[in-house]
Design a protein around this motif. Structure first.
Motif, PDB file in Angstrom:
ATOM      1  N   ALA A 240       0.789  -1.251   0.014  1.00 25.75           N
ATOM      2  CA  ALA A 240       0.376  -0.360  -0.370  1.00 25.75           C
ATOM      3  C   ALA A 240       0.503   1.467   0.059  1.00 25.75           C
ATOM      4  CB  ALA A 240      -1.158   0.160   0.685  1.00 25.75           C
ATOM      5  N   ARG A 241       2.138   0.813   0.905  1.00 30.41           N
ATOM      6  CA  ARG A 241       2.959   2.278   0.905  1.00 30.41           C
ATOM      7  C   ARG A 241       3.001   2.664  -0.411  1.00 30.41           C
ATOM      8  NH1 ARG A 241       6.402   1.610   6.406  1.00 30.41           N
ATOM      9  NH2 ARG A 241       7.579   3.525   4.285  1.00 30.41           N
ATOM     10  N   VAL A 242       4.241   1.300  -0.611  1.00 28.36           N
ATOM     11  CA  VAL A 242       4.353   1.299  -2.386  1.00 28.36           C
ATOM     12  C   VAL A 242       3.568   2.279  -3.158  1.00 28.36           C
ATOM     13  CG1 VAL A 242       5.314   0.685  -4.532  1.00 28.36           C
ATOM     14  CG2 VAL A 242       6.518   0.079  -2.291  1.00 28.36           C
ATOM     15  N   ASN A 243       2.504   1.885  -3.310  1.00 26.61           N
ATOM     16  CA  ASN A 243       0.910   2.135  -4.206  1.00 26.61           C
ATOM     17  C   ASN A 243       0.908   3.778  -3.916  1.00 26.61           C
ATOM     18  OD1 ASN A 243       1.067   0.011  -5.873  1.00 26.61           O
ATOM     19  ND2 ASN A 243      -0.619  -0.786  -4.219  1.00 26.61           N
ATOM     20  N   GLU A 244       1.122   4.138  -3.268  1.00 26.68           N
ATOM     21  CA  GLU A 244       0.705   5.604  -3.288  1.00 26.68           C
ATOM     22  C   GLU A 244       1.725   6.145  -3.938  1.00 26.68           C
ATOM     23  OE1 GLU A 244       1.543   6.241   1.027  1.00 26.68           O
ATOM     24  OE2 GLU A 244      -0.211   5.334   1.900  1.00 26.68           O
ATOM     25  N   ASP A 245       2.567   5.802  -4.274  1.00 30.14           N
ATOM     26  CA  ASP A 245       4.143   6.290  -5.321  1.00 30.14           C
ATOM     27  C   ASP A 245       3.888   6.518  -6.532  1.00 30.14           C
ATOM     28  OD1 ASP A 245       4.888   8.632  -2.789  1.00 30.14           O
ATOM     29  OD2 ASP A 245       5.824   6.875  -2.248  1.00 30.14           O
ATOM     30  N   LEU A 246       2.765   5.545  -7.038  1.00 31.12           N
ATOM     31  CA  LEU A 246       2.366   5.459  -8.193  1.00 31.12           C
ATOM     32  C   LEU A 246       1.522   5.925  -8.858  1.00 31.12           C
ATOM     33  CD1 LEU A 246       3.690   1.621  -7.728  1.00 31.12           C
ATOM     34  CD2 LEU A 246       5.048   2.637  -8.788  1.00 31.12           C
ATOM     35  N   GLN A 247       1.747   5.863 -10.441  1.00 28.02           N
ATOM     36  CA  GLN A 247       1.130   5.761 -11.347  1.00 28.02           C
ATOM     37  C   GLN A 247      -0.664   4.745 -11.121  1.00 28.02           C
ATOM     38  OE1 GLN A 247      -0.065   8.444 -13.195  1.00 28.02           O
ATOM     39  NE2 GLN A 247       2.484   9.618 -12.849  1.00 28.02           N
ATOM     40  N   ARG A 248      -1.513   5.549 -11.676  1.00 28.22           N
ATOM     41  CA  ARG A 248      -3.021   3.763 -11.508  1.00 28.22           C
ATOM     42  C   ARG A 248      -2.357   2.307 -12.113  1.00 28.22           C
ATOM     43  NH1 ARG A 248      -6.479   2.649 -14.152  1.00 28.22           N
ATOM     44  NH2 ARG A 248      -6.144   4.568 -15.822  1.00 28.22           N
ATOM     45  N   TRP A 249      -1.711   2.445 -13.395  1.00 29.36           N
ATOM     46  CA  TRP A 249      -1.871   1.618 -14.242  1.00 29.36           C
ATOM     47  C   TRP A 249      -0.282   0.756 -13.561  1.00 29.36           C
ATOM     48  CZ3 TRP A 249      -1.321   6.481 -15.728  1.00 29.36           C
ATOM     49  CH2 TRP A 249      -0.307   6.791 -16.308  1.00 29.36           C
ATOM     50  N   GLN A 250       0.848   1.550 -12.240  1.00 30.59           N
ATOM     51  CA  GLN A 250       1.983   0.928 -12.138  1.00 30.59           C
ATOM     52  C   GLN A 250       1.289   0.086 -10.792  1.00 30.59           C
ATOM     53  OE1 GLN A 250       3.825   4.447 -12.304  1.00 30.59           O
ATOM     54  NE2 GLN A 250       5.399   4.157 -13.348  1.00 30.59           N
TER      55      GLN A 250
END
Length: 628
Positions: free
Chosen positions: A570-580
């Motif tokens: 979840a922490r990593v996803n916060e800094d990624l574009q939706r498709w990443q």
């Protein structure tokens, strides 16, 4: 012409020539340190060789090979872990005018036989009974292999002279060489003097992330150029102490030996990876090269130790980690903008406190004298790099391939920039193709793939430009940033491009438990990930969380472990574009390693192998799913 241009353009035709020049210049200076292993399990003792002493053994090996009938450009293979005898044997091969074929000691019998046959190696220098056994098992398939020379002859049949002469010890080879030199005292110097720039020096077989490895043909001039280019960068001088543990069968390890000869500093040689932590305080190196996985393991280990010390210690560590990263980013940016690595007073004060509480202990674990590390072979997660930079362990990322003799780019000393691989070495041309591929041309580029003209033509243009297969960007002042391998960039079913290595690097920086990450998403409508955890770290966590006594597989299968890793995802996803973003993940029942074929010997991920082995987990993540 500048001093650097003069240094490179007046280079001799070979590293063998540079070696003779080094021996003549500083015969009594210390060249190598190496461990003498205590068979009873006690502490190792360390010995030294001067350049003069090393040359005595190198000349004996070279002359011994001549006595066995080895002639210029004929191949002599070395299958051994990193040890001082590897270097002496390689120099002996080169001083005989022959060419070294490198083989990882972890290579199985089938692939060892393939490399020996494909290279046409006449002699194999094997470390021990295990390596001899691989060749003996396939001897009938290797008619060109005339002799096997064994470094550690313990338990090796025929090494005592009782056999048919196919196997002999390194000691016996050197004795033969000494006798040969008594009859032909100028034989080795004459052989070195006859070496031409384009003469084959080394066949290094690519790790083979897919299919059979290809033999990369590197002539003597590649290594002479690399030696002078490394010298011209000015990162090292004759007062440095290098700790060399990288596999010498890999081009990254091999190029370090060339730089060592031309600069003349001390190199401590010990390839036992499990001894790195023990050796660092003993050797107290000023310089060390490593692959990113080593720095990741150190970071994870420090974090785990802090966590085991209790909540207060772990809180201090996390605070100090944040300060280190902030300090590194600010000082590096200010150096780039103003020429001074400064930081605001408040940040400098916090950094000084963190240094006393945390950073000084980490530097001491590295031996206390480390000025710089060079990281290569794969991408280092920038957040890991910033952490060590703030700690005072300066990691200079570099870039190169087997086909470019390892070192093409390196970060320039104190003005390094974390997240980049630095600037091109002097004498190297670089351009970025329309599709973003990095193209290189210069003296370090290979002649081609051994016996594979079609494969050579796929990557090497007639005018000398080499297609690296990597995607990258050059800054206005010449710093290169690698985006990903061209073949690894994926496009999802919605047409969005994703660089897996970038996402994987971010995950490694955030999660101190992860060992390896494989992001998947090609032709899919969302990304998933296979995650392998670092066994000592996760088992330490398990003991603290009511799962003590359970195996690694049992721990990663537990709901508690999944919940732990979900938080980091979840922490990593916060800094990624939706498709990443990683929509689903699976924890692997074991870590990935060389032994199972998941990683190359230089610890690169073999994506197709891992995907095939864990296909059922991948299918499960996408079963009946739609865009999350």
């Amino acid at each position: 012409m500048t001093e650097t241009q003069t240094l490179i353009e007046t280079r001799p035709p070979s590293v063998a020539t540079l070696f003779l020049e080094r021996v003549e210049s500083t015969p009594d200076a210390e060249a190598y340190r190496y461990p003498v292993i205590d068979a009873a399990g006690g502490p190792d003792s360390w010995r030294s060789l001067t350049w003069g002493q090393a040359s005595g053994r190198v000349f004996a090996i070279a002359a011994g090979l001549m006595d066995l009938g080895i002639r210029p450009e004929e191949r002599v293979a070395i299958a051994s872990a990193t040890r001082v005898e590897w270097i002496l044997a390689d120099l002996g091969v080169l001083c005989a005018g022959a060419a070294t074929t490198t083989i990882y000691p972890s290579t199985n019998a089938d692939e060892t036989a393939f490399i020996l046959a494909d290279s046409g190696s006449r002699v194999l220098i094997a470390e021990d009974a295990v390596q001899v056994g691989k060749a003996r098992e396939r001897r009938a398939e290797l008619p060109e292999l005339a002799h096997v020379v064994v470094i550690d002859a313990t338990g090796v049949e025929g090494a005592d002279g009782s056999g048919d002469g196919w196997v002999l010890s390194l000691d016996e080879l050197e004795r033969r060489g000494t006798a040969y030199l008594e009859k032909h005292p100028e034989a080795v110097k004459d052989a070195v003097g006859a070496i031409t720039r384009d003469q084959l020096a080394t066949l290094i077989y690519t790790s083979g992330t897919t299919g059979r490895p290809k033999g990369v043909r590197l002539p003597h001039d590649c290594w002479a150029y690399m030696a002078r280019a490394i010298q011209s960068v000015g990162l090292l001088d004759e007062n440095d102490v290098q700790y060399l543990w990288l596999p010498l069968a890999h081009v990254f390890g091999k190029v370090l030996t060339a730089g060592h000869i031309t600069i003349g500093h001390v190199t401590a040689v010990d390839g036992r990876v499990d001894k790195i932590i023990t050796n660092l305080p003993l050797i107290q190196p000023t310089y060390m090269a490593a692959v990113p996985r080593i720095f990741e393991k150190v970071y994870n280990g420090v974090a785990a130790k802090a966590r085991a010390g209790g909540g207060a210690k772990y809180k201090i560590f996390k605070w100090a980690s944040d300060v280190a990263r902030e300090y590194a980013k600010v000082t590096q940016n200010n150096l780039r903008l103003t020429g001074k690595a400064s930081a605001p007073f408040g940040l400098s004060t916090k950094h000084a406190v963190a240094d006393k509480l945390v950073y000084a202990k980490i530097r001491e674990a590295f031996g206390g004298n480390l000025r710089a590390c060079v990281s290569g072979s794969a991408a280092l997660a920038p957040e890991i790099g910033y952490f060590f930079s703030g700690v005072g362990i300066h990691i200079l990322e570099g870039y190169g391939l087997t086909e470019s003799s390892a070192a093409s780019f390196v970060n320039p000393g104190e003005s390094y920039r974390t997240g980049t691989v630095g600037k091109p070495l002097p004498g190297l041309e670089v351009r970025i193709a329309e599709d973003g591929e990095i193209m290189l041309r210069g003296p370090g580029i290979m002649q081609g793939y051994h016996g594979l003209p079609e494969k050579t033509a796929e990557v090497l243009e007639p005018d000398g430009w080499f297609h690296t297969g990597d995607i990258g960007e050059l800054s206005a002042d010449g710093f290169l940033t690698i985006t990903d391998r061209k073949k690894d960039i994926i496009k999802n079913s919605n047409g969005k491009y994703i660089a897996p290595a970038a996402v994987e690097g971010q995950f490694k920086a955030v999660c101190p438990f992860v060992s390896n990450v494989l992001v998947i998403g090609a032709d899919r409508n969302f990304c998933t990930a296979l995650l392998a955890l670092d066994e000592p770290t996760i088992l330490g966590w398990a003991t603290e969380n009511g799962l003590e006594g359970r195996s690694y597989a049992e721990v990663v299968a537990s709901p508690q472990a999944r919940e732990l890793i979900e938080g980091y995802v979840a922490r990593v996803n916060e800094d990624l574009q939706r498709w990443q973003q990683i929509k689903q993940f699976r924890l692997l029942p074991r870590d990935l390693d060389v032994e199972h074929g998941d990683l190359t010997p230089s610890l690169k991920l073999k994506r197709p192998v891992v995907e095939r082995e864990f296909q059922s987990l991948i299918d499960d993540m996408y079963a009946g799913s739609r865009e999350a």
